[in-house]
Design an enzyme around this catalytic site. Structure first.
Site, PDB file in Angstrom:
ATOM      1  N   HIS A 107     -11.233   0.589  -8.668  1.00  0.00           N
ATOM      2  CA  HIS A 107     -10.809  -0.706  -9.068  1.00  0.00           C
ATOM      3  C   HIS A 107     -11.303  -1.848  -7.823  1.00  0.00           C
ATOM      4  CE1 HIS A 107      -7.277  -3.625 -11.050  1.00  0.00           C
ATOM      5  NE2 HIS A 107      -8.269  -4.167 -10.612  1.00  0.00           N
ATOM      6  N   GLN A 153     -14.529  -0.720   0.251  1.00  0.00           N
ATOM      7  CA  GLN A 153     -15.366   0.226  -0.025  1.00  0.00           C
ATOM      8  C   GLN A 153     -15.815   0.394  -1.397  1.00  0.00           C
ATOM      9  OE1 GLN A 153     -14.262   3.364   3.000  1.00  0.00           O
ATOM     10  NE2 GLN A 153     -12.188   3.256   2.021  1.00  0.00           N
ATOM     11  N   GLY A 211     -16.808   5.472   0.267  1.00  0.00           N
ATOM     12  CA  GLY A 211     -15.416   5.903   0.436  1.00  0.00           C
ATOM     13  C   GLY A 211     -14.305   5.425  -0.329  1.00  0.00           C
ATOM     14  N   GLN A 212     -14.754   4.668  -1.543  1.00  0.00           N
ATOM     15  CA  GLN A 212     -13.785   4.321  -2.686  1.00  0.00           C
ATOM     16  C   GLN A 212     -13.122   5.519  -3.102  1.00  0.00           C
ATOM     17  OE1 GLN A 212     -15.649   1.803  -5.683  1.00  0.00           O
ATOM     18  NE2 GLN A 212     -13.559   0.558  -6.067  1.00  0.00           N
ATOM     19  N   THR A 213     -11.848   5.111  -3.288  1.00  0.00           N
ATOM     20  CA  THR A 213     -11.247   6.458  -3.824  1.00  0.00           C
ATOM     21  C   THR A 213     -10.366   5.936  -5.167  1.00  0.00           C
ATOM     22  OG1 THR A 213      -9.178   6.147  -2.400  1.00  0.00           O
ATOM     23  CG2 THR A 213     -10.628   7.870  -1.920  1.00  0.00           C
ATOM     24  N   VAL A 214     -10.241   4.656  -5.309  1.00  0.00           N
ATOM     25  CA  VAL A 214      -9.740   4.103  -6.544  1.00  0.00           C
ATOM     26  C   VAL A 214     -10.560   2.994  -7.246  1.00  0.00           C
ATOM     27  CG1 VAL A 214      -7.648   2.634  -7.218  1.00  0.00           C
ATOM     28  CG2 VAL A 214      -7.218   4.074  -5.472  1.00  0.00           C
ATOM     29  N   HIS A 234      -9.076  -4.539   1.328  1.00  0.00           N
ATOM     30  CA  HIS A 234      -7.952  -3.929   2.106  1.00  0.00           C
ATOM     31  C   HIS A 234      -7.818  -5.203   3.149  1.00  0.00           C
ATOM     32  CE1 HIS A 234      -8.355   0.441   1.577  1.00  0.00           C
ATOM     33  NE2 HIS A 234      -9.497   0.210   1.233  1.00  0.00           N
ATOM     34  N   HIS A 239     -11.052  -3.750  -4.840  1.00  0.00           N
ATOM     35  CA  HIS A 239      -9.779  -4.265  -4.032  1.00  0.00           C
ATOM     36  C   HIS A 239     -10.280  -4.379  -2.579  1.00  0.00           C
ATOM     37  CE1 HIS A 239      -9.836   0.197  -3.943  1.00  0.00           C
ATOM     38  NE2 HIS A 239      -9.428   0.203  -2.481  1.00  0.00           N
ATOM     39  N   ASN A 281       1.094  -1.416   0.028  1.00  0.00           N
ATOM     40  CA  ASN A 281      -0.087  -0.137   0.041  1.00  0.00           C
ATOM     41  C   ASN A 281       0.921   1.478   0.083  1.00  0.00           C
ATOM     42  OD1 ASN A 281      -1.877   1.931   0.517  1.00  0.00           O
ATOM     43  ND2 ASN A 281      -3.218   0.387   1.703  1.00  0.00           N
TER      44      ASN A 281
HETATM   45  P1  AMP Z   1     -10.067   3.157  -1.076  1.00  0.00           P
HETATM   46  O1  AMP Z   1     -10.177   4.585  -0.485  1.00  0.00           O
HETATM   47  O2  AMP Z   1     -10.862   1.882  -0.380  1.00  0.00           O
HETATM   48  O3  AMP Z   1     -10.546   3.075  -2.706  1.00  0.00           O
HETATM   49  O4  AMP Z   1      -8.642   2.471  -1.083  1.00  0.00           O
HETATM   50  C1  AMP Z   1      -7.694   2.891  -1.923  1.00  0.00           C
HETATM   51  C2  AMP Z   1      -6.491   2.535  -1.299  1.00  0.00           C
HETATM   52  O5  AMP Z   1      -5.369   2.554  -2.467  1.00  0.00           O
HETATM   53  C3  AMP Z   1      -5.585   3.204   0.074  1.00  0.00           C
HETATM   54  O6  AMP Z   1      -5.338   2.403   1.053  1.00  0.00           O
HETATM   55  C4  AMP Z   1      -4.490   3.899  -0.904  1.00  0.00           C
HETATM   56  O7  AMP Z   1      -3.537   4.037   0.143  1.00  0.00           O
HETATM   57  C5  AMP Z   1      -4.085   2.821  -1.652  1.00  0.00           C
HETATM   58  N1  AMP Z   1      -3.252   3.396  -3.085  1.00  0.00           N
HETATM   59  C6  AMP Z   1      -3.748   4.615  -3.750  1.00  0.00           C
HETATM   60  N2  AMP Z   1      -2.969   4.854  -4.626  1.00  0.00           N
HETATM   61  C7  AMP Z   1      -2.110   3.584  -4.718  1.00  0.00           C
HETATM   62  C8  AMP Z   1      -0.984   3.022  -5.498  1.00  0.00           C
HETATM   63  N3  AMP Z   1      -0.653   3.865  -6.451  1.00  0.00           N
HETATM   64  N4  AMP Z   1      -0.181   2.062  -4.964  1.00  0.00           N
HETATM   65  C9  AMP Z   1      -0.637   1.396  -4.217  1.00  0.00           C
HETATM   66  N5  AMP Z   1      -1.632   1.657  -3.317  1.00  0.00           N
HETATM   67  C10 AMP Z   1      -2.432   2.761  -3.553  1.00  0.00           C
END
Ligand code: AMP
Length: 145
Positions: A95, A84, A90-93, A99, A97, A28
């Site tokens: 894709h 998320q 709360g999802q920020t990426v 945690h 995943h 991470n």
């Molecule tokens: P979420 O907010 O649930 O979508 O989680 C996104 C997760 O991705 C968080 O734990 C971030 O720290 C992690 N993250 C974001 N960008 C990267 C990256 N380039 N490489 C590895 N982890 C990342």
């Protein structure tokens, strides 16, 4: 699999420590606690409902394998698994995943603070720090190709 995208981010092989047929696990960028890793499907899809049954099966079996190793390696005594799923959750990426976070007694004063911690902005690690961690974890998964 020469390149891997986690959402919009191009991930270096040096950040990946586990691969299965349909899933990948990476260290991470901004871990909430030591050993906070992510496992995601190889296919870039935003939502859990986008996954095929085979992908769901592979993802969760991978999460089980990874978490067992990670918990022991970081001397944890419990695990938090979290997804998320969607922006409003709360999802920020974008894709899917999971945690995986090894837990230890009193790592947070109140256990559930982990969920607000996942939401909070945290400092990013360097590529070198991430590489070192992935290098340490990779040999713990014998079938890694
Ligand atoms: P979420 O907010 O649930 O979508 O989680 C996104 C997760 O991705 C968080 O734990 C971030 O720290 C992690 N993250 C974001 N960008 C990267 C990256 N380039 N490489 C590895 N982890 C990342």
């Amino acid at each position: 699999m020469s390149t891997f995208y986690f959402g919009q981010y191009l991930i270096r092989q040096s950040e990946i420590f586990f691969k299965s047929e349909l899933s990948v696990a990476l260290v991470n960028l901004k871990p909430v606690l030591p050993g906070h890793v992510l496992v995601c499907p190889k296919r870039v899809v935003p939502r859990f409902c986008d996954l095929t049954g085979e992908e769901v099966k592979d993802l969760w079996l991978s999460a089980q394998k990874i978490s067992t190793v990670i918990e022991k390696h970081y001397k944890g005594d419990g695990l938090t698994f979290a997804i998320q799923d969607g922006k409003n959750a709360g999802q920020t990426v974008a894709h899917v995943h999971i945690h995986i976070i090894p837990r230890r007694p009193k790592d947070f004063e109140n256990n559930d603070e982990i969920y607000s911690a996942i939401e909070k902005e945290r400092p990013a690690r360097t590529l070198e720090e991430m590489k070192l961690e992935a290098d340490e974890l990779r040999p713990l998964f014998p079938k890694y190709d």
